[in-house]
Enzyme design. Sequence first.
Site, PDB file in Angstrom:
ATOM      1  N   ASP A  12      -2.811 -46.592  30.862  1.00 44.72           N
ATOM      2  CA  ASP A  12      -1.655 -47.473  30.674  1.00 44.72           C
ATOM      3  C   ASP A  12      -0.575 -47.102  31.679  1.00 44.72           C
ATOM      4  O   ASP A  12      -0.136 -45.950  31.735  1.00 44.72           O
ATOM      5  CB  ASP A  12      -1.106 -47.337  29.251  1.00 44.72           C
ATOM      6  CG  ASP A  12       0.161 -48.156  29.037  1.00 44.72           C
ATOM      7  OD1 ASP A  12       0.065 -49.388  29.040  1.00 44.72           O
ATOM      8  OD2 ASP A  12       1.249 -47.550  28.885  1.00 44.72           O
ATOM      9  N   ASP A 111      -1.372 -54.156  33.047  1.00 47.97           N
ATOM     10  CA  ASP A 111      -0.959 -52.758  33.182  1.00 47.97           C
ATOM     11  C   ASP A 111      -1.835 -51.790  32.383  1.00 47.97           C
ATOM     12  O   ASP A 111      -1.466 -50.645  32.171  1.00 47.97           O
ATOM     13  CB  ASP A 111       0.504 -52.593  32.768  1.00 47.97           C
ATOM     14  CG  ASP A 111       0.755 -53.006  31.322  1.00 47.97           C
ATOM     15  OD1 ASP A 111      -0.159 -53.581  30.695  1.00 47.97           O
ATOM     16  OD2 ASP A 111       1.874 -52.772  30.820  1.00 47.97           O
ATOM     17  N   GLU A 112      -3.009 -52.254  31.955  1.00 46.70           N
ATOM     18  CA  GLU A 112      -3.877 -51.390  31.158  1.00 46.70           C
ATOM     19  C   GLU A 112      -5.337 -51.635  31.531  1.00 46.70           C
ATOM     20  O   GLU A 112      -5.770 -52.779  31.641  1.00 46.70           O
ATOM     21  CB  GLU A 112      -3.659 -51.660  29.670  1.00 46.70           C
ATOM     22  CG  GLU A 112      -4.190 -50.570  28.758  1.00 46.70           C
ATOM     23  CD  GLU A 112      -3.666 -50.709  27.335  1.00 46.70           C
ATOM     24  OE1 GLU A 112      -4.480 -50.567  26.399  1.00 46.70           O
ATOM     25  OE2 GLU A 112      -2.450 -50.965  27.160  1.00 46.70           O
TER      26      GLU A 112
END
Length: 415
Positions: A12, A111-112
């Site tokens: 993350d 974003d992960e």
Amino acid sequence: MNLPKRNIVCMDMRSFYASCAAVLEGLDVMETPIAIIGDKNRKGGVVLAASPPLKEKFGIQTGNRLFEIPDDPSIRLIEPKMQFFIDVSMEITRLLNQYVPKEAIHTYSIDESFIDLDGTERLWGPPKETVRRIQDDLVRQFELKAAFGIGQNLLLSKLALDLEAKKIGIAEWTYEDVPEKLWPVAPLSRMWGIGSRLERTLNHMGIFSVGDLANTSLEKLEKKFGVMGNQLYYHAHGIDLSDMGPLLLEEQVSFGKGQMLFRDYVKREDILVVILEMCEDVAMRARKAKKVGYTVHLSADYSKNAFGGGFSRSRSIAEATNDTMKIYQVCADLLEKFHDGRPIRRLAISLTKLEDEHVMQLSLFDEHKWRNRKLGETMDSLRSKYGSNAILRAVSYTEAGTAVERSKLIGGHFR
């Protein structure tokens, strides 16, 4: 039970949007209070991301509104540049590809990501050492920080990330850690995959922690929730046998769309324009997946100027469908029955209780149904080839329509 023990990492990017904007503006995200605002020209513009100093010093979180941000000269308000964020995300994926092949990377969101490190030990060492290498590369190449959860399956890596790594940077969970680390977790909505509605249902059954869930019989959970009950039971024990790809779920259980409106919508005919546009999107995605659904759900949030509130209702139909107008008609009926006349600021529509389209009774003698299905297929094809606004219904060009403006956005925000 002979459980697979893999080396799965869930990564993350910390404060991704704020960090990217800070790099672009030459700021330090850990020193400068930064708010990423959906639309700076609207007082009700949503805070999409907040830097740590903004959260700690001013108490502003993601989801706050522009008018709630203090008038302080140290605070920087920045509109999102979605194409730049996407480009950075793609470059980060390329960095991961230096450590593992593409098929070992599953991008969960901008974003992960999940990374399968099985078989990389001879190249990069133990998983924790590899993660530290990636962590250093991200800071050196992008000036971005990341947290990593390491687990023996996809679920454990995600839980390690959410429940521990986001606080300390890197966390590693095994099956043996589940009783100590996972079972005490409460409320249940802290457990990945359990939303507020499911939490309330479980609470009514006397289940308040993950440990309570793990100690509830599989038979009882399956009787109440069906296949989902099976998943809840095994997830509470940290067991997940899914592969990289569609994450943890065997197949999609619904098609939905939520939309924050550009302004308060008061007139019923204007609200119906947006509902029709949204039904078009939901139906198109169902058609592309060759799915039809029996239940249509409509929810609406009222404007804060009307003291908030709203409604959330669903209706099942006799014959499963992915026909835009049939979904729209159900939504129109729900709006007529449950809307109390207050201004609406947010709408959400979903199609659930899905089955394969070939199961749907599509009589060749029903020319109207056959024509609608082919028409929808043709419109979907044109939009896929030429863009979402290649063909729109006439109502989208009225003042109430939102499709034209939204076609200029990426992820609902400016490019």
